[in-house]
Structure formats: C-alpha cells, structure tokens
Design a protein around this motif. Structure first.
Motif, PDB file in Angstrom:
ATOM      1  N   TYR A 236       0.838  -1.170   0.000  1.00 64.68           N
ATOM      2  CA  TYR A 236       0.000   0.000   0.000  1.00 64.68           C
ATOM      3  C   TYR A 236       0.881   1.230   0.000  1.00 64.68           C
ATOM      4  N   HIS A 238       1.518   5.292  -2.324  1.00 72.81           N
ATOM      5  CA  HIS A 238       1.067   6.323  -3.249  1.00 72.81           C
ATOM      6  C   HIS A 238       1.917   6.328  -4.510  1.00 72.81           C
ATOM      7  N   LEU A 239       1.307   6.851  -5.582  1.00 69.75           N
ATOM      8  CA  LEU A 239       1.967   6.835  -6.888  1.00 69.75           C
ATOM      9  C   LEU A 239       2.928   7.995  -7.051  1.00 69.75           C
ATOM     10  N   GLY A 289       4.476  -0.467 -14.673  1.00 72.28           N
ATOM     11  CA  GLY A 289       3.482   0.053 -13.740  1.00 72.28           C
ATOM     12  C   GLY A 289       4.034   1.295 -13.070  1.00 72.28           C
ATOM     13  N   PRO A 290       3.618   1.599 -11.832  1.00 69.39           N
ATOM     14  CA  PRO A 290       2.676   0.827 -11.020  1.00 69.39           C
ATOM     15  C   PRO A 290       1.228   0.940 -11.504  1.00 69.39           C
ATOM     16  N   THR A 292      -2.927  -0.214  -9.964  1.00 71.30           N
ATOM     17  CA  THR A 292      -3.580  -0.583  -8.706  1.00 71.30           C
ATOM     18  C   THR A 292      -3.714  -2.106  -8.635  1.00 71.30           C
ATOM     19  N   GLN A 293      -3.843  -2.611  -7.428  1.00 66.94           N
ATOM     20  CA  GLN A 293      -4.017  -4.061  -7.244  1.00 66.94           C
ATOM     21  C   GLN A 293      -5.253  -4.559  -7.997  1.00 66.94           C
ATOM     22  N   GLU A 338      -7.509  -0.307  -4.416  1.00 65.35           N
ATOM     23  CA  GLU A 338      -6.922   0.953  -4.876  1.00 65.35           C
ATOM     24  C   GLU A 338      -5.771   1.413  -3.996  1.00 65.35           C
ATOM     25  N   LYS A 341      -0.789  -0.936  -4.591  1.00 66.46           N
ATOM     26  CA  LYS A 341      -0.251  -0.762  -5.937  1.00 66.46           C
ATOM     27  C   LYS A 341       0.681  -1.933  -6.240  1.00 66.46           C
TER      28      LYS A 341
END
Ligand code: SAH
Length: 370
Positions: A236, A238-239, A289-290, A292-293, A338, A341
């Motif tokens: 988990y 952030h992008l 990527g990344p 989302t899962q 969400e 990632k």
C-alpha cells in the motif's frame, strides 16, 4: 511498560534521542523483543490481514504471473524464486501450486526466502516443506545467491524503517524519538537542520525518506540487470512523491499510537512508489506500472478464477469467495483494490509483462528530475 520500551528508553538515556528509522527498526526487528521476532501477527486473531491470507486466489494469480514471466525469460532450467518477507508462507504455497500448470516450472525453481523472524521462518517451513525440492532462508537480500531470479514482495517494503523530516522555519529537521519528563517516549526534532534536503514545503510538512527500502531496491535491480529476471512489489502506498506522515501502528486491527507500546504493535509507512521506481531505474532496470491491485488482479483473470472456484464449491463457499474477491479489488479506505499498488522491475530485455500497461526505461527516466 513493554520490555522493548524500557530498552529503547535506556538507549535514549545513554545516547540521546534516536531517529524514527532506528525506532522503527527496533520496534519491528529487535532480536528479542521486536514485533515480528516474537509472533505471527496475521489473521483475525492477529493485528492485521494481508491479501494472501484473505484468499488463495491472490497467491495463485501471482503464481501464474511468475510462471509466465519464467516462460518469457526463455524458461531457464534454473531459476531463483525469491520471496521477501513471506509471512506465513501462504503466498508461496499458493504460487507453487498454481505454477505447476506450466510444465518444467516446478523443477526449475529453487526457493529462497528472505526473512528475519524465527517465528515466521518456522511458519514458512510448516507451509512449504515438501512442496518444493529446495528451500533456503536468508536474513538479508545481500545474501541471496546470484543467477536469474523472480522476486516477489507483498507488504515487505512497508515494513522497512523510514527517516522522517519536518519542515520548520524554512528548513527540514529530522524527527526524533526522545524521552519526556514523565519517562514516556515522545517525538521531537533535531536541533540542526538537514542541509541535503532542499525541497520547498509548507510549515509542519513531513517528508519520509526510505533509505533502507531504496538500498534494497537498488541492490535487487542491479542483480536483475546483471543476471536476468523480474521483481514484483505489491504494497500500500502512493503513486506520486508528496509530503505526508504515513507512520502507522496497528494492533488488533485498529490504529494505535506508535510510541505507546513498541514491539507490541505493527509499524508501517506507506510506500512511495515513484521514489522506489526511481531507485530501480537508476540501477539500470526497467519499470513496469505501477498499477492498482485491482487492475493487476483483474488483468490476470481474478474474475474467471473466482467463478471457477465458486462453481466447484457449496453455496456458502461461493459466497465466501465472492466476498474475498471483493476485498481484494474494492476501492476506498478499507478495500485493498486501490490503496495497494503493484509494480514490476525487470531486466531491460523483458517485454511488457501481464497485468501492466506502462513500461519506463532508464533512458526515458533520465530526462526526469532525480
Ligand atoms: N508477505 C507476507 C507478510 C507481510 S508482513 C504476507 O503478505 O502475508 C512483513 C514480512 O516481512 C514478515 O514476514 C516480516 O517478518 C518480514 N520482514 C520485516 N522486516 C524485514 C527485514 N528487514 N528483512 C526481512 N524480512 C523482514
């Protein structure tokens, strides 16, 4: 007072306030009293639950991904199958079972687990003994033997210690853990500013610097570039890199104050995927990527797998599988779809891999800001 808390208090009394990084390393990894060293923290009775513990489908889909990457690599007769922080060994067990669909895969792999916790090593041995010809444990990624490798890391990078800096009066000061007048552990700031941090930010902003995680990523990316293979990181986070305090302690599935009972609660920091990706690119690896899962698992066929399992079970089992599937891909703050990632780091010779829709090469990245 927990035993670890008195030990940390003694260190601070002798040496002065310690960094958040050192605090986190002690809370999680102290050889005798560290959180992971003394317990199995997963599941309903534990402090938190991870995707492989939610559903066998998670590990199975990761297994299909791994086996297909092995095939894309030219199906080498010898592959290091590595997992970082394997928990109870559930993901690896599901992965190996699913990987059997590709002829030759099971025979090609030797399994290497990077794990510091003796309690979890024992759990991994119980889950995996007999499922694979060779099982090896290592304390650190530096100890992994060379050779083509596929490396899997689910909720590993979030467990690595981070440094924190706080913006105050136009400079960044490192956040420290010290002793309050009443003997409690308290946060404070270093007297001297950190001259190497030059980012602008508003008063009170918190910057997290995950040097340990970036060092591990750099080392792994270098070996993938030299020996071939790919790494799959799921966590988990952030992008985009942005200031924010994400240090979080969990006990009995509830957030608690990270300083109250070190060693008794899980302690994590969100993964900054942009920064982790830059560490891999700087080592010459390609980034995928990344995503989302949710995007990753659905692209790998979560829907079809769930339907198949639902058809072969009872109505109760079918309902349970529907719930698990939802949990893995759901959005919002409670779902994993969400918040989590997925990112791959690969040898530059590999094409776009299943589940991903974007590929960044080191050459493309060198134009960006470091
Ligand atoms: N991947 C598992 C467990 C995630 S919890 C799952 O998804 O269920 C984090 C795992 O990393 C635990 O197994 C923990 O013991 C291990 N770990 C934490 N810090 C580590 C470190 N510095 N080196 C190796 N393993 C570590």
């Amino acid at each position: 007072m927990s035993r670890l808390k008195s030990e940390i208090a003694a260190i601070i009394a002798a040496e002065g306030p310690i960094s958040v990084e050192r605090f986190m390393a002690l809370a999680l990894g102290h050889p005798r009293h560290g959180y992971y060293m003394t317990r199995d923290p997963f599941g309903r009775a534990g402090d938190f639950i991870t995707a492989p513990e939610v559903s066998q489908m998670f590990g199975e889909l990761v297994g299909l991904w791994v086996a297909s990457v092995w095939q894309t690599m030219g199906a080498p007769g010898k592959l290091r199958l590595v997992e970082l922080g394997p928990g109870r060994g559930t993901l690896m067990a599901d992965l190996l079972r699913a990987g059997r669909v590709l002829p030759g895969f099971s025979e090609a792999v030797d399994v290497h687990l990077v794990e510091t916790s003796p309690v979890l090593r024992a759990a991994q041995k119980a889950s995996l003994a007999g499922r694979v010809a060779a099982l090896h444990w290592h304390d650190r990624v530096e100890d992994l033997p060379p050779g083509p490798a596929i490396i899997v890391a689910n909720e590993f990078f979030d467990a690595l210690p981070v440094r924190q800096f706080v913006r105050q009066g136009g400079v960044w000061r490192e956040r420290l853990v010290g002793l309050g007048a009443d003997g409690r552990l308290v946060f404070g700031l270093a007297a001297e500013p950190e001259p190497r941090l030059t980012q602008q930010a508003g008063e009170g902003a918190v910057l997290e610097v995950p040097l340990v995680g970036h060092g591990i990523m750099r080392a792994l990316a270098q070996r993938l570039v030299a020996d071939g293979g790919a790494l799959l990181a799921i966590d988990y986070g952030h992008l985009a890199t942005a200031p924010g305090d994400t240090l979080q302690a969990m006990k009995d599935h509830k957030p608690v104050d990270p300083l109250i009972e070190p060693g008794e609660a899980d302690l994590t920091a969100h993964v900054d995927f942009a920064a982790l990706g830059r560490a891999a690119l700087a080592a010459g690896a390609v980034l995928q990527g990344p995503v989302t899962q949710r995007v990753f698992l659905e692209a790998l066929g979560l829907g079809a797998r769930a339907e198949r399992l639902q058809r072969s079970g009872s109505p109760d089992q079918a309902r349970a599988i529907a719930g698990q599937r939802e949990r893995l891909v759901e959005g919002g703050r409670t779902g994993m779809g969400e918040l989590f990632k997925v990112m791959a780091v690969t040898h530059p010779g590999l094409p776009m891999l299943p589940g991903f829709d974007r590929l960044t090469t080191p050459a493309e990245a060198s134009g960006e800001e470091p």
